[in-house]
Design a protein around this motif. Structure first.
Motif, PDB file in Angstrom:
ATOM      1  N   GLU A  68       0.833  -1.208   0.000  1.00 26.21           N
ATOM      2  CA  GLU A  68       0.000   0.000   0.000  1.00 26.21           C
ATOM      3  C   GLU A  68       0.865   1.254   0.000  1.00 26.21           C
ATOM      4  O   GLU A  68       1.989   1.252   0.501  1.00 26.21           O
ATOM      5  CB  GLU A  68      -0.914   0.051   1.228  1.00 26.21           C
ATOM      6  CG  GLU A  68      -1.836  -1.123   1.418  1.00 26.21           C
ATOM      7  CD  GLU A  68      -1.280  -2.162   2.365  1.00 26.21           C
ATOM      8  OE1 GLU A  68      -2.074  -2.902   2.979  1.00 26.21           O
ATOM      9  OE2 GLU A  68      -0.030  -2.226   2.513  1.00 26.21           O
ATOM     10  N   CYS A  77      -2.503   0.220  -4.085  1.00 18.76           N
ATOM     11  CA  CYS A  77      -2.017  -1.074  -3.617  1.00 18.76           C
ATOM     12  C   CYS A  77      -1.441  -1.811  -4.820  1.00 18.76           C
ATOM     13  O   CYS A  77      -2.185  -2.206  -5.730  1.00 18.76           O
ATOM     14  CB  CYS A  77      -3.145  -1.875  -2.992  1.00 18.76           C
ATOM     15  SG  CYS A  77      -2.686  -3.561  -2.512  1.00 18.76           S
ATOM     16  N   CYS A 135      -4.811  -3.191   2.339  1.00 17.17           N
ATOM     17  CA  CYS A 135      -5.232  -3.830   1.102  1.00 17.17           C
ATOM     18  C   CYS A 135      -5.227  -5.341   1.351  1.00 17.17           C
ATOM     19  O   CYS A 135      -4.341  -5.846   2.043  1.00 17.17           O
ATOM     20  CB  CYS A 135      -4.236  -3.444   0.016  1.00 17.17           C
ATOM     21  SG  CYS A 135      -4.398  -4.318  -1.542  1.00 17.17           S
TER      22      CYS A 135
END
Length: 122
Positions: A6, A22, A95
């Motif tokens: 991320e 991400c 993420c």
């Protein structure tokens, strides 16, 4: 090996915007679900938004109309555009990936990034 990295977090004033990214290595899978989750201090991790291999999206009620999840398969990147940010949005954002299926339910997300901090000041 699946990796999720991320970026894009930071500090912003209420009403401002941020875009999280991400970088993924997941898009060789035909079926998948990618998601953004967040965890504020002292609170449980909660789902923010998901997008699956068919492009279907879902959002938490608290972010509907303000956040937008998208993906660029050519760049193997997942995004979260966050607008009209509120102090309640302050959290670590993660993420996550569910690979080989697209249930888009938290228990199926097996891969997680390290997180990026978002701080919204009022």
């Amino acid at each position: 090996q699946v990796q999720l990295v991320e970026s894009g977090g930071g500090s912003v004033q209420a009403g401002g915007s941020l875009r999280l990214s991400c970088a993924t290595s997941t898009h060789t899978y035909r079926r998948y679900c990618m998601g953004w989750f967040r965890q504020a201090p002292g609170k449980e991790r909660e789902g923010v938004a998901t997008i699956d291999s068919f492009g279907s999206t879902s959002y938490a009620d608290s972010v509907k109309g303000r956040f937008d999840i998208s993906q660029d398969n050519a760049k193997n990147t997942l995004y979260l555009q966050m607008n009209s940010l509120k102090s309640d949005d302050t959290a670590m954002y993660y993420c996550a990936a569910e690979l080989g299926s697209n249930w888009c339910v938290r228990k199926f997300f097996d891969y997680w990034g390290q997180g990026t901090q978002v701080t919204v000041s009022s």
